[in-house]
Design an enzyme around this catalytic site. Structure first.
Site, PDB file in Angstrom:
ATOM      1  N   LYS A 194       7.078   5.457   2.865  1.00  0.00           N
ATOM      2  CA  LYS A 194       7.737   4.292   3.463  1.00  0.00           C
ATOM      3  C   LYS A 194       8.572   3.543   2.439  1.00  0.00           C
ATOM      4  CE  LYS A 194       4.736   3.693   7.436  1.00  0.00           C
ATOM      5  NZ  LYS A 194       3.826   4.810   7.137  1.00  0.00           N
TER       6      LYS A 194
ATOM      7  N   CYS B 279      -1.888   3.862  10.914  1.00  0.00           N
ATOM      8  CA  CYS B 279      -1.765   5.091  11.706  1.00  0.00           C
ATOM      9  C   CYS B 279      -3.061   5.282  12.479  1.00  0.00           C
ATOM     10  CB  CYS B 279      -1.441   6.295  10.821  1.00  0.00           C
ATOM     11  SG  CYS B 279      -2.538   6.519   9.412  1.00  0.00           S
TER      12      CYS B 279
ATOM     13  N   ASP C 289      -0.005  -0.049  -5.208  1.00  0.00           N
ATOM     14  CA  ASP C 289      -1.125   0.431  -4.409  1.00  0.00           C
ATOM     15  C   ASP C 289      -2.410   0.105  -5.165  1.00  0.00           C
ATOM     16  OD1 ASP C 289      -1.430   2.619  -1.938  1.00  0.00           O
ATOM     17  OD2 ASP C 289      -3.142   2.590  -3.297  1.00  0.00           O
TER      18      ASP C 289
ATOM     19  N   CYS D 273       0.867  -1.188   0.000  1.00  0.00           N
ATOM     20  CA  CYS D 273       0.000   0.000   0.000  1.00  0.00           C
ATOM     21  C   CYS D 273       0.896   1.228   0.000  1.00  0.00           C
ATOM     22  CB  CYS D 273      -0.922  -0.003   1.217  1.00  0.00           C
ATOM     23  SG  CYS D 273      -1.913  -1.504   1.400  1.00  0.00           S
ATOM     24  N   ALA D 274       1.678   1.369  -1.059  1.00  0.00           N
ATOM     25  CA  ALA D 274       2.772   2.336  -1.066  1.00  0.00           C
ATOM     26  C   ALA D 274       2.314   3.782  -1.113  1.00  0.00           C
ATOM     27  CB  ALA D 274       3.706   2.050  -2.242  1.00  0.00           C
TER      28      ALA D 274
END
Length: 443
Positions: free
Chosen positions: A254, A373, A272, A248-249
């Site tokens: 990241k 997050c 993604d 899930c770039a």
């Protein structure tokens, strides 16, 4: 006609308050992201300078951070009341200072009423219910309490403060010491935990320096990235020589950190589910000197699995999962007020989908590193536990001590340990609220 039309820059602080009230009204009435409302205001008022726009944005975001508590002390949830209350609670302004901004003169908002002045002089949050004292939607409190326990209110108050400005030094270009010296004029200092992190002070209005125009940034020496995100990438523990998939770039934050961890040695694949989110990654990789293979899925009927050839072969799959973003409310305070119970159900389904895809990619003995997050256990431990159950316990959680081994020892005493991983929080680690868990596919 909106009286803001007649303003000329620079705007006075009082005029900025009036503009902030207008923008906040747009956000609340139309339930739209703050960034969109602020952008539209700027386009409609091109005479306002960058400093004015930043000052207005600061007022709006502070009001959103303290929306519930500001309305509580003011006895009203109008945009005007919320701005006034946030000036008192978030910025600590005295009643006389707020009255000077709300004078009714020129382009200032109408003068404070006697009741408004009395409230900012006397009202406190004593006795306020937790959703008011913590400025969070009431329906998510059970989730937050499950994570934060007795620290619920202190953590939520930390989550209502402004976020710091953190940088990650790109070790593909050189050591942190080099950039630390280059940014000395900005007051840069090492972050508390991340070994390549720097923290730069922001102004009283919350505005940070324009580091994205500095030569060192344009040459790829650093990226703007919260320390928690940096630490999550470190805990992913990607090693040189491995085959790593960033599933899930998104924009590649990241991915860049993983490339640095791998020293550009190995195979790093970034993709993604939403091809639009990948748009910035190519330029960011070029600037950083980072090597990664970007696989962009096609849309429509021609859509195919761009990772099918990797099934069962990947050493490490990093899943920076789609989530509610509750851990980033310091930066995106409008998101908490737009959150609805249905949003959680949607995210849970998305998390299950990406975890199942990761499970099919990893080789025996390889790992899935699951990151969010979020502060909600239903998006964190519950998502991991559900995958363990669906896989018939083919996966085993990595022990917390082993999970934390790649990070500085200071982090171990700061994180909250959960059933399957670790949780970073603004109060404990001084970061956004990142969750990390690792699972190994047993041979």
């Amino acid at each position: 006609m909106n009286r803001c039309f007649f303003w000329r820059c620079p705007l006075t602080p009082a005029a900025r308050c009036a503009a902030a009230i207008d923008v906040l009204a747009d956000i609340i009435e139309r339930r739209r992201p703050a960034a969109d409302a602020l952008k539209d205001w700027g386009l409609a008022h091109r005479f306002a300078g960058s400093g004015d726009r930043a000052g207005i944005a600061s007022l709006v975001y502070d009001a959103l951070r303290r929306r519930a508590s500001a309305a509580w002390i003011m006895g009203s949830d109008t945009p005007r009341a919320i701005i006034i209350g946030s000036l008192r609670l978030q910025q600590g302004l005295a009643a006389s200072s707020i009255a000077a901004l709300f004078s009714g003169e020129g382009y200032a908002p109408p003068a404070l009423t006697a009741d408004e002045r009395a409230r900012i002089e006397t009202m406190t949050l004593a006795g306020a219910p937790p959703e008011i004292a913590g400025d969070a939607p009431a329906f998510v409190l059970p989730e937050l309490e499950a994570t934060l326990g007795e620290d619920l209110i202190p953590e939520l108050r930390a989550l209502a403060r402004r976020a710091p400005l953190d940088l990650r030094v790109n070790t593909l270009r050189g050591p942190r010491e080099t950039i630390l010296a280059a940014l000395e004029g900005y007051g840069a200092a090492p972050t508390p935990h991340a070994p390549q992190g720097l923290r730069v002070p922001v102004a009283a209005d919350g505005r940070g320096p324009a580091l994205h125009v500095e030569a060192e940034f344009l040459d790829g020496w650093y990226e703007i990235q919260d320390e928690g995100s940096q630490l999550a990438a470190i805990l992913a523990d990607a090693k040189p020589g491995e085959t790593v998939v960033d599933l899930c770039a998104g924009g590649g934050g990241k991915t860049l950190a993983l490339a640095a961890s791998m020293a550009n040695a190995g195979r790093l694949i970034a993709t993604d589910g939403d091809p639009r989110r990948l748009a910035p990654i190519h330029e960011r990789l070029r600037r950083a000197g980072a090597q990664a293979e970007v696989r962009t899925p096609r849309g429509g009927k021609a859509r195919s699995d761009v990772l099918a050839d990797l099934d069962g072969t990947v050493d490490r799959v990093v899943v920076d999962a789609p989530c509610t973003g509750s851990g980033t409310w310091r930066r995106n305070p409008d998101a908490k007020w737009r959150l609805r119970p249905g949003s959680l159900a949607t995210r849970h389904a998305e998390q299950a989908t990406v975890l199942d895809r990761a499970a099919s990619l990893v080789r025996p003995g390889g790992r899935i590193v699951y990151i969010t997050c979020s502060l909600f256990p239903s998006e964190n431990d519950a998502a991991v536990g559900a995958l363990l159950a669906r896989s018939g316990n083919a996966f085993a959680p990595v022990d917390v001590a082993e999970l934390l081994a790649p990070a500085p020892s200071s982090l171990a005493g700061a994180v909250r340990v959960t059933t399957y991983g670790v949780q970073m929080t603004p109060l404990r680690t001084g970061t956004d609220g990142f969750y990390v868990s690792a699972l190994v596919l047993q041979r």
